[in-house]
Design a protein around this motif. Structure first.
Motif, PDB file in Angstrom:
ATOM      1  N   ARG A 160      -8.245   7.920  -3.427  1.00 46.80           N
ATOM      2  CA  ARG A 160      -8.684   6.464  -3.331  1.00 46.80           C
ATOM      3  C   ARG A 160     -10.137   6.329  -4.111  1.00 46.80           C
ATOM      4  NH1 ARG A 160      -6.192   4.038   1.184  1.00 46.80           N
ATOM      5  NH2 ARG A 160      -4.102   4.292   0.599  1.00 46.80           N
TER       6      ARG A 160
ATOM      7  N   ILE B  14       0.817  -1.087  -0.089  1.00 42.78           N
ATOM      8  CA  ILE B  14      -0.123  -0.024  -0.011  1.00 42.78           C
ATOM      9  C   ILE B  14       0.737   1.241   0.082  1.00 42.78           C
ATOM     10  CG2 ILE B  14      -1.811   1.176   1.181  1.00 42.78           C
ATOM     11  CD1 ILE B  14      -2.981  -1.140   0.161  1.00 42.78           C
TER      12      ILE B  14
ATOM     13  N   ASP C 227       1.138   7.169   2.360  1.00 45.51           N
ATOM     14  CA  ASP C 227       0.355   8.494   2.078  1.00 45.51           C
ATOM     15  C   ASP C 227       1.553   9.867   1.747  1.00 45.51           C
ATOM     16  OD1 ASP C 227      -1.808  10.212   1.416  1.00 45.51           O
ATOM     17  OD2 ASP C 227      -2.618  10.237   3.377  1.00 45.51           O
TER      18      ASP C 227
ATOM     19  N   SER D  43      -3.941   9.997  -0.578  1.00 45.02           N
ATOM     20  CA  SER D  43      -4.990   9.293  -0.206  1.00 45.02           C
ATOM     21  C   SER D  43      -6.273   9.555  -0.558  1.00 45.02           C
ATOM     22  CB  SER D  43      -4.954   8.908   1.472  1.00 45.02           C
ATOM     23  OG  SER D  43      -5.055  10.269   2.049  1.00 45.02           O
TER      24      SER D  43
ATOM     25  N   LYS E 164      -7.287   1.193  -6.962  1.00 43.70           N
ATOM     26  CA  LYS E 164      -8.157   1.901  -6.370  1.00 43.70           C
ATOM     27  C   LYS E 164      -8.297   2.087  -4.914  1.00 43.70           C
ATOM     28  CE  LYS E 164     -11.879   1.395 -10.014  1.00 43.70           C
ATOM     29  NZ  LYS E 164     -13.206   0.959 -10.601  1.00 43.70           N
ATOM     30  N   GLU E 165      -7.450   0.882  -4.148  1.00 46.47           N
ATOM     31  CA  GLU E 165      -7.299   0.911  -2.966  1.00 46.47           C
ATOM     32  C   GLU E 165      -5.967   1.453  -2.450  1.00 46.47           C
ATOM     33  OE1 GLU E 165      -8.412  -2.111  -4.616  1.00 46.47           O
ATOM     34  OE2 GLU E 165     -10.427  -1.159  -3.999  1.00 46.47           O
ATOM     35  N   GLY E 166      -5.076   1.857  -3.399  1.00 50.22           N
ATOM     36  CA  GLY E 166      -4.046   2.621  -3.338  1.00 50.22           C
ATOM     37  C   GLY E 166      -2.790   1.668  -3.097  1.00 50.22           C
ATOM     38  N   ARG E 167      -3.131   0.366  -3.682  1.00 47.29           N
ATOM     39  CA  ARG E 167      -2.079  -0.794  -3.758  1.00 47.29           C
ATOM     40  C   ARG E 167      -1.209  -0.525  -5.094  1.00 47.29           C
ATOM     41  NH1 ARG E 167      -1.821  -5.053  -0.509  1.00 47.29           N
ATOM     42  NH2 ARG E 167      -3.798  -4.692  -0.230  1.00 47.29           N
TER      43      ARG E 167
END
Length: 371
Positions: free
Chosen positions: A258, A238, A241, A255, A348-351
């Motif tokens: 997202r 991940i 931020d 973040s 989309k999850e920040g991964r």
């Protein structure tokens, strides 16, 4: 099962033993024409911040320091502007500092430092030489290709020759690290050099090859901690931020995006390769910006005018932020950015799902998300 338990017990015992690894160091040497000057032993407490551990005044061109340290660890030996890493492991360190000369043979106010110690110190010395070789091949290759950039035939042959030299240096480095898996010093080589120059998969492989004793040591534990942070900035992690200032003075968090696919792009107004990639990035942005895609550009500029002017000149219509601290940007340090352009593609999850995609490779990856 029994074998795994035994390994686990051995590791625990080694860790307990590692808590009481007090070492006595002795650093002595000669410093040509160094009378009255001071030798310092320093320890890095934070990034580029050092604490003086010990010092010695040079008398009759000689100096000596002795003391105790809690465990085997890397320090910095400083003779004025000449600083060199040493690993204090209880073995004596011998230093010879000789005054350098100019092209006319006249003495100048600069010194060359030669250090001898244990095998661990030799590993550090050899690693420094390999690091310099890699840098010289890289810089020399860039210079050579610039000289023949207008001749496609010469450019192609020069590129192939440079790549062959790079592969040869990489192979030497690989063999060196693999052959020193039982060395405490190699943990610093992996964490400070390999992690900077090579993919995380290489760092992980080298770490896994270390002996249980090295992994359980204090330097081994430091490397393990560094790998944890490195894992978060590689594929599957991940993305940490980011909260930096946009040109209008407002802060924009990474973040906050997202729910969208994001291209995290480290660049700068002075970076030629970054600007050369702009047409490809703009094409991808125009195609997917209305489908849930955004670009978050982090500039490594240190002057606001240069940064803002580059955005306007090249018509870069996405999100831009910067600390305006150049290479001292704290975010660049978190992401281990040592060269630009540096790109991370986030889901989309920040991964992090991909890194350093260029041209057609970036277009193909984006197409896999939306088509």
């Amino acid at each position: 099962m029994i074998k795994n338990v035994c390994y686990g017990l051995c590791a625990i015992i080694l860790l307990v033993m590692g808590c009481d690894q007090k070492k006595t160091y002795t650093i002595s040497g000669t410093w040509e024409n160094g009378n009255g000057k001071v030798v310092y032993l320093k320890k890095e407490t934070r990034e580029k911040q050092f604490q003086i551990i010990d010092s010695a005044v040079v008398k009759d061109n000689q100096f000596k320091m002795t003391g105790d340290i809690p465990q085997v660890e890397k320090y910095l030996l400083a003779l004025e502007k000449n600083e060199q890493e040493i690993l204090l492991d209880g073995e004596p360190i011998e230093v010879v500092a000789t005054q350098m000369t100019n092209k006319n043979g006249d003495k100048i106010d600069a010194y060359k430092m030669a250090i001898q110690g244990s095998h661990e110190q030799k590993v550090l010395e050899m690693a420094r030489g390999l690091s310099m070789s890699k840098s010289m091949v890289g810089l020399g290759g860039m210079f050579a290709m610039v000289q023949v950039k207008d001749d496609s035939v010469k450019l192609d042959s020069t590129y192939k020759a440079v790549e062959m030299m790079k592969r040869a240096v990489d192979e030497r480095i690989k063999n060196f690290v693999d052959s020193n898996s039982n060395s405490l010093a190699i943990t610093y080589v992996i964490g400070d050099f390999i992690a900077r120059e090579y993919p995380f998969e290489d760092v992980e492989r080298y770490y896994n090859n270390l002996t249980p004793e090295v992994k359980a040591s204090y330097p081994g534990q430091l490397l393990k901690e560094k790998m944890t942070s490195l894992r978060s900035i590689n594929v599957g992690g991940i993305a940490p931020d980011i909260d930096l200032m946009a040109p209008d003075g407002k802060h924009v968090k990474l973040s906050s995006l997202r729910g969208k696919y994001v291209l995290l792009d480290f660049w700068a107004s002075w970076c030629g390769p970054c600007l050369a990639e702009v047409p490809n990035v703009k094409a991808v942005y125009e195609q997917y910006k209305d489908k849930g895609f955004e670009i978050y550009g982090v500039s490594l500029d240190n002057k606001k005018d240069a940064w803002v002017n580059a955005i306007e000149k090249h018509d870069l219509p996405w999100i831009h932020v910067s600390s305006l601290k150049g290479w001292e940007c704290p975010v660049a340090k978190i992401y281990n950015v040592t060269g630009i352009p540096k790109m991370y593609l986030l889901d989309k999850e920040g991964r992090i799902v991909a890194m350093d995609l260029r041209g057609e490779a970036l277009k193909e990856k984006m197409a896999s998300f939306f088509n």
